[in-house]
Design an enzyme around this catalytic site. Structure first.
Site, PDB file in Angstrom:
ATOM      1  N   LYS A   1      76.922  52.876  13.341  1.00 32.13           N
ATOM      2  CA  LYS A   1      77.288  51.789  12.589  1.00 32.13           C
ATOM      3  C   LYS A   1      76.940  51.503  11.387  1.00 32.13           C
ATOM      4  O   LYS A   1      76.846  50.270  10.693  1.00 32.13           O
ATOM      5  CB  LYS A   1      76.920  50.099  13.273  1.00 32.13           C
ATOM      6  CG  LYS A   1      77.233  50.193  15.096  1.00 32.13           C
ATOM      7  CD  LYS A   1      76.837  48.947  15.399  1.00 32.13           C
ATOM      8  CE  LYS A   1      77.064  49.014  17.025  1.00 32.13           C
ATOM      9  NZ  LYS A   1      76.756  47.737  17.664  1.00 32.13           N
TER      10      LYS A   1
ATOM     11  N   SER B   1      44.099  37.375  54.329  1.00 26.63           N
ATOM     12  CA  SER B   1      45.025  38.903  54.404  1.00 26.63           C
ATOM     13  C   SER B   1      46.398  38.738  54.150  1.00 26.63           C
ATOM     14  O   SER B   1      47.020  39.171  55.054  1.00 26.63           O
ATOM     15  CB  SER B   1      44.516  39.743  55.566  1.00 26.63           C
ATOM     16  OG  SER B   1      44.740  39.300  56.892  1.00 26.63           O
TER      17      SER B   1
END
Length: 626
Positions: free
Chosen positions: A159, A534
């Site tokens: 660009k 857990s």
């Protein structure tokens, strides 16, 4: 320039002079437009493709004229969002060379796809918007290219027309980028000012920048030498398949990933150190006298040695590393964070091994390349980690051989790729440690106790009744003359796990430690009762896999969160609501209930005594107690 489809890219001339490169950089820096320009300037796009491109440009385009990026951005979602999501591969050639180019996404969310494109490329075209300069994603992509062994960079300052073809703007970008890139291992960085939209310095030299005297992008790509000379590296042959076409034939099929091999050469199976010689090199087109990197062959050996899929056949005088620990860079690709201690599947070549990340040494800031402390890795983060596998793996450092030094980590539940890794070196910290056989074994200890050693794993939310039921079960077993021990979460956190908090990472490490202790109790012949929230299925599965299948009983103690809050035996939920406890399961930390537990105890419909009797009855029926 001529654009050609993939099915016509298989000629010997195409393969011989082929350059694989990728375009990368930040979002909207013009990667897709650049590749579209390369294809458009070939003048070989068919009339119907051009007509479709014009229609799509009116619907999706952003430039007011033909939007060349649409030649590459094929997904509807990409066109609507005007970003690249997936990796798009395109094939073209010039009079001087053949090319395969990967258009990779610039958005941070799709960094994993960029890494996929980079893994098969030998050069990167890094685009930078001349107006925006060097951005964080530019640096992240550059660092990933460096990690993946790309040593040649084209810095395409795109660009340039939007800054009036300014030489000063171009030089500023070069200065910023090269200052950053001095910390990387690039051999060459070639800056080229381009306008992908209008074609300046892409295939044709621009008249708008008389101050630029270097090559166009295509001129440079035609002449750059990126050959890594895989044929000159040590011989490496991962066995993909043991070929038994008949009773009299036994060969090992795969692809030579580096080096060369000839008939009568000596070879060795790296993991087992078994040696032999090559008797035949078999292909579909007949036997070869020599195979080199890239050749798919079946190797027939002179001796009947043990070789299996996953083995690496190598030359005896240049052997790879064989170890069960290594240090590696990891690019994390999963939306779920990396949790050290969690078990994943590691794939390197044709080898598969369960593996855990034992430590994160540091993670890398892509903006500054600084090393930062970390206990986990999030999506798209890069870290340097220690990894342990369940058995030895065979590898080379990635810098020496990318084919045998790269791996992936796979989630054991979803089977999604969680990470890509590059091994730096092996770790040999425990080379003098061996398993010691004891005078009395597990079977002897269990027989003396007249029981089958078993882990009873009680899982559920805090307040569900786990510990209460586990205590009742242990009392009943003790009264019946059985030998037990109970591992309780609160008790272990006063000693073995006193250094751990309650983050997800700490919870994973806590359960890993508990599992190893429980395994020792199983070896002692005991029935060990484990009462732990857990919360993650992966860790419960990890403990299950530490012992024999019949030695683990998962017991889901189930109670709705509302009921657990009502009970609140330890006044923990009250503290959570008051903001005094963080990372509490059920609130700001998840709980993954068991999918197929051996026992499911609903404590809203049965009291603790009834639940305990159910557990004991199950143990009798399973033959665990007599």
């Amino acid at each position: 320039m001529i654009a050609i489809p993939l099915e016509h890219c298989g000629t010997a001339n195409f393969s011989k002079n082929l350059l694989r490169f990728l375009t990368c950089g930040s979002v909207d820096d013009g990667k897709s437009t650049l590749i579209g320009r390369l294809l458009y300037d070939s003048r070989m796009i068919s009339d119907d493709q051009l007509a479709a491109l014009e229609r799509d440009s009116r619907r999706h385009g952003t430039t007011g004229d033909i939007d060349l990026s649409l030649l590459v951005d094929g997904l509807e979602a990409e066109r609507e969002q005007r970003i690249t999501i997936d990796v798009a591969y395109r094939y073209f050639r010039t009079p001087g060379r053949s090319f395969i180019v990967a258009d990779t996404p610039g958005h941070e969310q799709y960094t994993r796809n960029m890494a996929t494109g980079a893994s098969n490329s030998s050069l990167a075209v890094i685009l930078i918007d001349a107006r925006k300069g060097v951005l964080v994603q530019t640096k992240r992509h550059s660092y990933i290219c460096s990690l993946l062994g790309i040593r040649h960079i084209v810095l395409a300052v795109n660009k340039i027309d939007l800054v009036d073809f300014s030489k000063n703007a171009f030089n500023c970008v070069i200065s910023d980028y090269t200052t950053f890139a001095t910390k990387l291992n690039f051999i060459s960085i070639v800056p080229i000012p381009i306008s992908a939209r209008f074609g300046d310095n892409v295939t044709m030299r621009s008249g708008n920048m008389p101050w630029y005297t270097g090559p166009t992008l295509v001129e440079y790509l035609e002449q750059v030498d990126t050959e890594m000379d895989l044929e000159d590296k040590p011989f490496r042959f991962p066995v993909q398949w043991v070929n038994r076409s008949d009773l009299d034939f036994r060969g090992f099929s795969g692809t030579v990933v580096s080096g060369r091999i000839r008939r009568r050469d000596s070879v060795v199976v790296a993991a087992s150190n078994l040696e032999s010689q090559v008797r035949r090199l078999v292909t579909a087109d007949g036997d070869l006298d020599e195979a080199v990197a890239g050749d798919a062959v079946t190797i027939v050996l002179t001796d009947e040695i043990d070789v299996a899929r996953g083995d690496l056949i190598v030359e005896p005088l240049a052997r790879p590393t064989v170890a069960d620990q290594c240090a590696a860079h990891i690019l994390w690709m999963s939306v779920d964070p990396l949790l050290p201690g969690r078990s994943y599947l590691l794939r390197i070549g044709t080898q598969w091994k369960p593996a855990i990340v034992t430590a994160i040494k540091h993670k890398i800031d892509p903006n500054t390349l600084e090393h930062l402390a970390a206990r986990t890795l999030e999506l798209n983060e890069i870290g340097f980690c220690n990894i342990a596998t369940s058995g030895s793996i065979t590898f080379d450092p990635y810098e020496e051989n990318g084919s045998t030094g790269a791996f992936i980590l796979v989630d054991r539940f979803t089977h999604e790729t969680s990470a890509a890794g590059m091994i730096s070196f092996g770790l040999r910290r425990a080379a003098n440690i061996h398993h010691e056989s004891l005078a009395v074994d597990k079977a002897g200890r269990a027989a003396l106790k007249h029981q089958t050693p078993t882990i009873l794993w009680f899982t559920g939310l805090s307040g569900s009744g786990k510990s209460t039921i586990a205590k009742l079960v242990e009392r009943k077993l003790h009264e019946a003359g059985h030998h037990t021990y109970m591992l309780d979460g609160d008790n272990l956190r006063q000693g073995l796990s006193r250094d751990l908090g309650f983050t997800d990472t700490d919870r994973v490490e806590n359960i890993r430690r508990v599992g190893e202790v429980a395994k020792l109790f199983i070896d002692a012949g005991l029935i060990v009762l484990c009462s732990f929230i857990s919360p993650f299925r992966a860790e419960r599965r990890m403990v299950r896999e530490l012992v024999q299948a019949e030695e683990f009983v998962e017991i889901f103690v189930d109670a709705p969160l509302e009921e657990c809050i009502r009970r609140d035996p330890k006044r923990l939920y009250a503290k959570v609501k008051a903001g005094l406890i963080k990372n509490f399961t059920g609130f700001d930390s998840p709980y993954e209930p068991p999918e197929n537990p051996e026992l499911h105890l609903d404590t809203t419909s049965a009291d603790a005594e009834m639940s305990a009797r159910r557990v004991v009855d199950h143990l009798r029926q399973a033959g665990i107690i007599f």
